[in-house]
Design an enzyme around this catalytic site. Sequence first.
Site, PDB file in Angstrom:
ATOM      1  N   ARG A 116     104.407 -26.604 105.561  1.00  0.00           N
ATOM      2  CA  ARG A 116     103.152 -27.268 105.163  1.00  0.00           C
ATOM      3  C   ARG A 116     101.907 -26.504 105.593  1.00  0.00           C
ATOM      4  NH1 ARG A 116     106.634 -31.327 106.124  1.00  0.00           N
ATOM      5  NH2 ARG A 116     107.286 -32.276 104.155  1.00  0.00           N
ATOM      6  N   LYS A 121      91.650 -18.788  97.469  1.00  0.00           N
ATOM      7  CA  LYS A 121      92.520 -19.090  96.326  1.00  0.00           C
ATOM      8  C   LYS A 121      93.788 -18.256  96.464  1.00  0.00           C
ATOM      9  CE  LYS A 121      89.271 -20.288  92.662  1.00  0.00           C
ATOM     10  NZ  LYS A 121      88.802 -19.916  91.316  1.00  0.00           N
ATOM     11  N   GLU A 129      83.588  -6.077  89.870  1.00  0.00           N
ATOM     12  CA  GLU A 129      83.357  -7.353  90.579  1.00  0.00           C
ATOM     13  C   GLU A 129      82.149  -7.231  91.514  1.00  0.00           C
ATOM     14  OE1 GLU A 129      85.082 -10.048  89.783  1.00  0.00           O
ATOM     15  OE2 GLU A 129      87.105  -9.431  89.174  1.00  0.00           O
ATOM     16  N   LYS A 152      79.878 -13.928  98.049  1.00  0.00           N
ATOM     17  CA  LYS A 152      81.012 -14.820  97.770  1.00  0.00           C
ATOM     18  C   LYS A 152      81.126 -15.878  98.856  1.00  0.00           C
ATOM     19  CE  LYS A 152      85.645 -15.422  96.162  1.00  0.00           C
ATOM     20  NZ  LYS A 152      86.833 -14.897  95.529  1.00  0.00           N
ATOM     21  N   GLU A 188      85.644 -25.283  93.966  1.00  0.00           N
ATOM     22  CA  GLU A 188      85.190 -25.019  92.602  1.00  0.00           C
ATOM     23  C   GLU A 188      84.969 -26.283  91.779  1.00  0.00           C
ATOM     24  OE1 GLU A 188      86.740 -21.403  90.864  1.00  0.00           O
ATOM     25  OE2 GLU A 188      86.499 -22.239  88.866  1.00  0.00           O
ATOM     26  N   ARG A 210      80.773 -22.671  92.363  1.00  0.00           N
ATOM     27  CA  ARG A 210      81.736 -21.577  92.521  1.00  0.00           C
ATOM     28  C   ARG A 210      82.155 -21.005  91.161  1.00  0.00           C
ATOM     29  NH1 ARG A 210      86.915 -21.015  96.717  1.00  0.00           N
ATOM     30  NH2 ARG A 210      87.606 -19.033  95.872  1.00  0.00           N
ATOM     31  N   ASN A 225      82.952 -16.842  87.870  1.00  0.00           N
ATOM     32  CA  ASN A 225      83.736 -16.522  86.673  1.00  0.00           C
ATOM     33  C   ASN A 225      82.912 -15.798  85.612  1.00  0.00           C
ATOM     34  OD1 ASN A 225      86.008 -17.782  87.744  1.00  0.00           O
ATOM     35  ND2 ASN A 225      85.293 -19.786  87.069  1.00  0.00           N
ATOM     36  N   HIS A 283      84.566 -13.719  83.047  1.00  0.00           N
ATOM     37  CA  HIS A 283      86.005 -13.913  83.194  1.00  0.00           C
ATOM     38  C   HIS A 283      86.658 -14.676  82.047  1.00  0.00           C
ATOM     39  CE1 HIS A 283      85.419 -12.206  87.099  1.00  0.00           C
ATOM     40  NE2 HIS A 283      86.691 -12.353  87.417  1.00  0.00           N
ATOM     41  N   HIS A 297      89.603 -12.858  80.602  1.00  0.00           N
ATOM     42  CA  HIS A 297      90.973 -13.373  80.626  1.00  0.00           C
ATOM     43  C   HIS A 297      91.592 -13.360  79.223  1.00  0.00           C
ATOM     44  CE1 HIS A 297      90.149 -15.614  84.642  1.00  0.00           C
ATOM     45  NE2 HIS A 297      90.591 -14.399  84.843  1.00  0.00           N
ATOM     46  N   HIS A 346      92.199  -5.900  85.246  1.00  0.00           N
ATOM     47  CA  HIS A 346      91.373  -7.106  85.316  1.00  0.00           C
ATOM     48  C   HIS A 346      89.874  -6.758  85.347  1.00  0.00           C
ATOM     49  CE1 HIS A 346      89.993 -11.063  86.535  1.00  0.00           C
ATOM     50  NE2 HIS A 346      89.392 -10.511  87.570  1.00  0.00           N
TER      51      HIS A 346
HETATM   52  N1  NAD Z   1      92.518 -15.097  94.977  1.00  0.00           N
HETATM   53  C1  NAD Z   1      91.419 -14.789  94.307  1.00  0.00           C
HETATM   54  O1  NAD Z   1      90.357 -15.366  94.476  1.00  0.00           O
HETATM   55  C2  NAD Z   1      91.486 -13.650  93.331  1.00  0.00           C
HETATM   56  C3  NAD Z   1      90.309 -13.102  92.834  1.00  0.00           C
HETATM   57  C4  NAD Z   1      90.391 -12.008  91.987  1.00  0.00           C
HETATM   58  C5  NAD Z   1      91.633 -11.482  91.653  1.00  0.00           C
HETATM   59  N2  NAD Z   1      92.765 -12.051  92.163  1.00  0.00           N
HETATM   60  C6  NAD Z   1      94.096 -11.496  91.849  1.00  0.00           C
HETATM   61  O2  NAD Z   1      94.170 -10.186  92.399  1.00  0.00           O
HETATM   62  C7  NAD Z   1      95.150  -9.447  91.670  1.00  0.00           C
HETATM   63  C8  NAD Z   1      94.629  -8.072  91.409  1.00  0.00           C
HETATM   64  O3  NAD Z   1      94.340  -7.437  92.636  1.00  0.00           O
HETATM   65  P1  NAD Z   1      94.236  -5.853  92.757  1.00  0.00           P
HETATM   66  O4  NAD Z   1      93.339  -5.339  91.700  1.00  0.00           O
HETATM   67  O5  NAD Z   1      93.930  -5.567  94.170  1.00  0.00           O
HETATM   68  O6  NAD Z   1      95.692  -5.378  92.310  1.00  0.00           O
HETATM   69  P2  NAD Z   1      97.015  -4.945  93.099  1.00  0.00           P
HETATM   70  O7  NAD Z   1      97.239  -5.732  94.299  1.00  0.00           O
HETATM   71  O8  NAD Z   1      98.080  -4.900  92.071  1.00  0.00           O
HETATM   72  O9  NAD Z   1      96.662  -3.455  93.528  1.00  0.00           O
HETATM   73  C9  NAD Z   1      96.470  -2.468  92.534  1.00  0.00           C
HETATM   74  C10 NAD Z   1      97.354  -1.249  92.776  1.00  0.00           C
HETATM   75  O10 NAD Z   1      96.793  -0.484  93.842  1.00  0.00           O
HETATM   76  C11 NAD Z   1      97.780  -0.219  94.836  1.00  0.00           C
HETATM   77  N3  NAD Z   1      97.055  -0.127  96.094  1.00  0.00           N
HETATM   78  C12 NAD Z   1      96.524  -1.131  96.807  1.00  0.00           C
HETATM   79  N4  NAD Z   1      95.813  -0.646  97.829  1.00  0.00           N
HETATM   80  C13 NAD Z   1      95.908   0.699  97.762  1.00  0.00           C
HETATM   81  C14 NAD Z   1      95.391   1.763  98.546  1.00  0.00           C
HETATM   82  N5  NAD Z   1      94.559   1.525  99.561  1.00  0.00           N
HETATM   83  N6  NAD Z   1      95.705   3.019  98.203  1.00  0.00           N
HETATM   84  C15 NAD Z   1      96.510   3.278  97.125  1.00  0.00           C
HETATM   85  N7  NAD Z   1      97.012   2.308  96.345  1.00  0.00           N
HETATM   86  C16 NAD Z   1      96.726   1.038  96.672  1.00  0.00           C
HETATM   87  C17 NAD Z   1      98.758  -1.352  94.722  1.00  0.00           C
HETATM   88  O11 NAD Z   1     100.003  -1.001  95.237  1.00  0.00           O
HETATM   89  C18 NAD Z   1      98.788  -1.586  93.204  1.00  0.00           C
HETATM   90  O12 NAD Z   1      99.643  -0.637  92.611  1.00  0.00           O
HETATM   91  C19 NAD Z   1      95.443 -10.238  90.416  1.00  0.00           C
HETATM   92  O13 NAD Z   1      96.705 -10.831  90.532  1.00  0.00           O
HETATM   93  C20 NAD Z   1      94.358 -11.308  90.393  1.00  0.00           C
HETATM   94  O14 NAD Z   1      94.794 -12.502  89.789  1.00  0.00           O
HETATM   95  C21 NAD Z   1      92.712 -13.110  92.988  1.00  0.00           C
HETATM   96 ZN    ZN Z   2      87.820 -11.198  88.810  1.00  0.00          ZN
END
Ligand code: NAD
Ligand code: ZN
Length: 376
Positions: A124, A146, A188, A230, A240, A244, A248, A251, A255, A269
Site C-alpha cells: 500500500r 504521476k 518540455e 512544475k 490535476e 495542472r 498539457n 500534448h 498524443h 514524445h
Molecule cells: N510521470 C509524468 O509526469 C510523466 C511526464 C512526462 C513523461 N512521462 C513518461 O516518460 C516516458 C518518457 O521518458 P524518457 O523520454 O525519459 O524516455 P526513456 O525512459 O525511455 O529514456 C529514453 C532513452 O534514453 C536512455 N537513457 C536514459 N538516460 C540516459 C543517459 N543518461 N544516457 C544515455 N541513455 C540514457 C534510456 O535507456 C532510453 O533508451 C514516457 O513513458 C512518458 O509517458 C511521464
Molecule cells: Zn510531455
Amino acid sequence: MTYRTVHVALGARSYDILTGEGLLPQAADFIPRALPKARCAIVTDAHLADLHLAALEEPLRAAGLLAGPPLVLPPGEATKSFAHLEEVSSYLLDLRLERGDAVVALGGGVIGDLAGFAASILKRGIRFVQVPTTLLAQVDSSVGGKTGINTEHGKNLIGTFHQPSLVLADLGTLATLELRELRAGYAEVVKYGLLGDAAFFDWLEANGAAILALDPQALGHAVETSCRAKAAIVAEDERESGRRALLNLGHTFGHAFEAWAGYSGVLLHGEAVAIGMVLAFELSEKTGLCPAGEARRVAAHLESAGLPASLAALRRMTNRELPGAAELAQLMAHDKKMSGGQLTLVLARRIGDAILSRDISNTQLTEFLDTQLERI
Ligand SMILES: NC(=O)c1ccc[n+]([C@@H]2O[C@H](COP(=O)([O-])OP(=O)(O)OC[C@H]3O[C@@H](n4cnc5c(N)ncnc54)[C@H](O)[C@@H]3O)[C@@H](O)[C@H]2O)c1
Ligand SMILES: [Zn+2]
C-alpha cells in the site's frame, strides 16, 4: 559540489529536487537525510546499467544502504507494462522492502513511471526516490508524482499519484544521452516558457544552443527554472483538477500524433509535443485569442533546436501520409483530457500566458486541422 534545491510544497508529501553536477556519488548522503534508516533497492534499465549505475550503486552499497543487487530492465517504452510491473513487484518483495524503505529509480521517464507505480502499490505504498537521467525526466516526469504503465488501450491509463521523497537530477548524466533525446526533452523546457513565463522563453531563445551543448550554467538554469515552474503548479493542484492541466500544452495534439505514429521510436514524445505546441498557438491565433506572429516565433525557436514544428515536418520524419483532419480530431478525443464529452485544450493569449479552453467544438477543430493539412 554545488547543487541547487527546488522545494515541492505539498504538506506532509513535500520533497526537494536537487539539481547539479556529480550528485550520483553523493546519494549515500542525500537519501538518508530525506529518508532516515531506509533500505534502498535500485531499479534501472540496461543503458543506464552500462553508463551510470556504478556511480550510484557503489556509494550506496559502501554505506550499507542497499537491500540487494539492482534490478536491470530492458530499455524502452514497452517496459512500462503489467509484465514488468509484476517483475519489479516480485523483486521488491524478494528483498523484503517495508514501508519506510525506498525504491530508487535510476533512468528516464519509463523507469521513473514504472518504479514509482510499483512503489505506490507495494504494501500500500513504500517510499520512492527519483534519479532522472534524461532531460525529459529531469524537467518533467520525475516531478509531480504521476506514475503508471501502458496497456493495449493506450499510454498511462493505469497509474497512481505517488510523490517521491527526493529527486536527484544529476546534470552530468545527460552527457551520454543521444542528441535526439536531449532535444525531445528540450521541448518540455520550452513548454514552461510558453505556458507561463515569457521572460524564460526570451532567455531560451538566446541560450537554447548552449543548453543543447550542455553548457553547465545554461543547462543548470534551464533545469532549475523548469522544475520550479512544475513544482509551483503541482503545489497548487496536485491531482490535476484545474491549473495542472496547463502542463498539457501541446500534448493533446502531440498524443494524437504519437498514437498515430505508434510509439515505435519514429516520433519521440517531445517531438510530438513540439509540433503540438505550435498547433496550439496556431489555433489560438485562428480563434483571435492570441495576436498573429506568436506561432511563427514558437516554431522558429523549436526548429532552431532541431525539433519538428509543423505537420509538414511530421510527414517528413515519419515518411508516411498523414491521417485526415477528422481522424486526427478523433485521435485527440481519445486522449484522456476529456470531460463530459468536451475536449479541454490548452490555448494561449500570448507566449507565456496559456489558458484552458473548453470552447473549441469538434467541427472547429476539424476545420482547423484541415487548413493546417492543406498547408503541407
Ligand atoms: N510521470 C509524468 O509526469 C510523466 C511526464 C512526462 C513523461 N512521462 C513518461 O516518460 C516516458 C518518457 O521518458 P524518457 O523520454 O525519459 O524516455 P526513456 O525512459 O525511455 O529514456 C529514453 C532513452 O534514453 C536512455 N537513457 C536514459 N538516460 C540516459 C543517459 N543518461 N544516457 C544515455 N541513455 C540514457 C534510456 O535507456 C532510453 O533508451 C514516457 O513513458 C512518458 O509517458 C511521464
Ligand atoms: Zn510531455
